[in-house]
Design a protein around this motif. Structure first.
Motif, PDB file in Angstrom:
ATOM      1  N   ALA A   1       0.783  -1.177  -0.034  1.00  0.00           N
ATOM      2  CA  ALA A   1      -0.030  -0.145  -0.021  1.00  0.00           C
ATOM      3  C   ALA A   1       0.882   1.175   0.106  1.00  0.00           C
ATOM      4  CB  ALA A   1      -0.886   0.060   1.313  1.00  0.00           C
ATOM      5  N   ALA A   2       2.046   1.102   0.150  1.00  0.00           N
ATOM      6  CA  ALA A   2       2.962   2.418   0.373  1.00  0.00           C
ATOM      7  C   ALA A   2       3.561   2.697  -1.172  1.00  0.00           C
ATOM      8  CB  ALA A   2       4.084   2.369   1.246  1.00  0.00           C
ATOM      9  N   GLY A   3       3.469   1.852  -2.021  1.00  0.00           N
ATOM     10  CA  GLY A   3       3.976   2.020  -3.438  1.00  0.00           C
ATOM     11  C   GLY A   3       2.989   2.954  -4.245  1.00  0.00           C
ATOM     12  N   GLY A   4       3.418   2.865  -5.746  1.00  0.00           N
ATOM     13  CA  GLY A   4       2.525   3.875  -6.235  1.00  0.00           C
ATOM     14  C   GLY A   4       1.334   3.438  -6.563  1.00  0.00           C
TER      15      GLY A   4
ATOM     16  N   LEU B   1      -1.548  -3.282   3.718  1.00  0.00           N
ATOM     17  CA  LEU B   1      -0.190  -3.845   4.264  1.00  0.00           C
ATOM     18  C   LEU B   1       0.978  -3.047   3.844  1.00  0.00           C
ATOM     19  CD1 LEU B   1      -1.266  -7.456   3.829  1.00  0.00           C
ATOM     20  CD2 LEU B   1      -1.389  -6.110   5.758  1.00  0.00           C
ATOM     21  N   ALA B   2       1.815  -2.654   4.461  1.00  0.00           N
ATOM     22  CA  ALA B   2       2.878  -1.825   4.171  1.00  0.00           C
ATOM     23  C   ALA B   2       4.017  -1.878   5.281  1.00  0.00           C
ATOM     24  CB  ALA B   2       2.433  -0.258   4.027  1.00  0.00           C
ATOM     25  N   ARG B   3       5.212  -1.045   5.051  1.00  0.00           N
ATOM     26  CA  ARG B   3       6.393  -1.305   6.239  1.00  0.00           C
ATOM     27  C   ARG B   3       5.871  -0.376   7.470  1.00  0.00           C
ATOM     28  NH1 ARG B   3       8.005   0.395   1.302  1.00  0.00           N
ATOM     29  NH2 ARG B   3       8.032   2.668   2.045  1.00  0.00           N
TER      30      ARG B   3
ATOM     31  N   ASP C   1       1.077   5.135   9.626  1.00  0.00           N
ATOM     32  CA  ASP C   1       0.317   6.380   9.771  1.00  0.00           C
ATOM     33  C   ASP C   1       0.126   7.224   8.574  1.00  0.00           C
ATOM     34  OD1 ASP C   1       0.045   5.823  12.328  1.00  0.00           O
ATOM     35  OD2 ASP C   1       1.720   7.224  13.143  1.00  0.00           O
ATOM     36  N   ALA C   2       1.110   7.156   7.539  1.00  0.00           N
ATOM     37  CA  ALA C   2       1.109   7.973   6.465  1.00  0.00           C
ATOM     38  C   ALA C   2      -0.139   7.090   5.537  1.00  0.00           C
ATOM     39  CB  ALA C   2       2.248   7.894   5.676  1.00  0.00           C
TER      40      ALA C   2
ATOM     41  N   ALA D   1      -4.377  -0.543   9.053  1.00  0.00           N
ATOM     42  CA  ALA D   1      -3.050  -0.585   8.215  1.00  0.00           C
ATOM     43  C   ALA D   1      -2.198  -1.436   9.108  1.00  0.00           C
ATOM     44  CB  ALA D   1      -2.423   0.820   7.859  1.00  0.00           C
ATOM     45  N   PHE D   2      -1.420  -2.302   8.716  1.00  0.00           N
ATOM     46  CA  PHE D   2      -0.756  -3.247   9.421  1.00  0.00           C
ATOM     47  C   PHE D   2       0.606  -3.423   8.821  1.00  0.00           C
ATOM     48  CE2 PHE D   2      -5.170  -4.565   9.901  1.00  0.00           C
ATOM     49  CZ  PHE D   2      -5.440  -4.767  11.162  1.00  0.00           C
TER      50      PHE D   2
END
Length: 322
Positions: free
Chosen positions: A157-160, A179-181, A186-187, A196-197
């Protein structure tokens, strides 16, 4: 004009800024003064040599897929877009495997691959959205058939593409689990994720069931995420340049196309027009991790490879003089 190119495969350091002639548009093409572009995963794979089978010619090779700029000249038969129009689009991978990509002061593109850029986005914002935005729209709406009230899981989920999918999923009224780092959770919540996990610590079985699972990360264990689908759930996998793409295709043959869909985006004007409508409505907004000047494009490649941010690394191209 100046253009970012590489004369051999390798790490970001192989990228250099060359002074090259301005290209001429042929029939059906337009010449675009590039205001900004952005870095996608495919750019990294091409530069490293993992996509060398797509290369049409010899070195040097260009880089950059996303285009945001202004039409300067048109080739024979082109009436739309016209000179002076602000446009955005995505170059085909075969074009970028040639001597010029979008990371240049000017680029030639097929008119059918460009659309008028939304007036509510500046060039940097516009450059962050074409490839990932059209991919997110296709994944969630065309293949995933996502509706309000459904449960969406976004892996990567943090990628483009992942960040665009979180924004769009929230706007569509879905319950979004991301799901992300751990450092960016929070972002990601700030983009619209309901939950978010950290993908490294969460147990997939604790996440529940989903109507749509969007996998943008690839890697092993696709069957694990496929196992989280509800009775009518669907899974869409976007990993066109990793070994996971093969696994995704094989998985789709086992579970059937209604349950599993693999695709690699190749947007045309209709896709960009749809993206423009979403951007104007505010359903999709650009997520920019950082902005880099053209002569520091290697930094943008390094940053994307290292991870750590959320969204796209945009390369600002200073308009050429004359």
């Amino acid at each position: 004009m100046l253009a970012a190119r590489y004369h051999r495969y390798g790490p970001p350091e192989v990228l250099q800024i060359d002074d090259v002639p301005v290209p001429e548009p042929r029939a059906g093409q337009v010449l675009v003064r590039v205001h900004a572009t952005s870095v996608n995963g495919g750019d990294l794979h091409a530069r490293s040599g993992r996509l060398r089978f797509l290369a049409r010619g010899r070195f040097p090779l260009g880089t950059g897929l996303d285009v945001a700029g202004e039409v300067v000249r048109t080739g024979r038969g082109v009436t739309d877009p016209a000179p002076g129009d602000r446009v955005w689009g995505v170059l085909p991978r075969s074009t970028v495997s040639g001597p010029l990509g979008a990371a240049a002061e000017f680029v030639v593109a097929d008119a059918a691959r460009l659309s008028r850029a939304p007036g509510n986005l500046d060039p940097v914002e516009a450059a962050a959205l074409p490839a990932v935005g059209t991919t997110a729209v296709t994944a969630l709406l065309t293949h995933g058939r996502l509706r309000a009230g459904q449960r969406l899981l976004v892996r990567g989920a943090a990628g483009g593409v992942g960040s665009a999918a979180v924004v769009l999923g929230h706007a569509l009224g879905a319950h979004v689990t991301a799901l992300a780092r751990g450092s960016v959770l929070d972002a990601v919540r700030g983009l619209g994720a309901d939950e978010a996990f950290d993908h490294r610590t969460v147990a997939p079985g604790d996440l529940g069931r989903f109507d749509l699972v969007l996998d943008t990360a690839g890697g092993r264990g696709l069957s694990v995420w496929h196992g989280l689908l509800g009775p009518r759930g669907r899974m869409v996998a976007i990993a066109p340049t990793s070994p996971a793409s093969i696994a995704a295709i094989l998985l789709s043959t086992v579970h059937g196309p209604r349950r599993m869909r693999f695709f690699s985006g190749d947007p045309r004007r209709a896709d960009l027009d749809a993206l423009t409508a979403h951007a104007v409505r505010g359903d999709l907004r650009p997520v920019v991790a950082a902005v880099h000047p053209l002569d520091r494009i290697a930094d943008a490649h390094r940053a994307l490879e290292a991870g750590g941010g959320v969204g796209k690394h945009v390369v600002r191209v200073l308009p050429a003089s004359g």
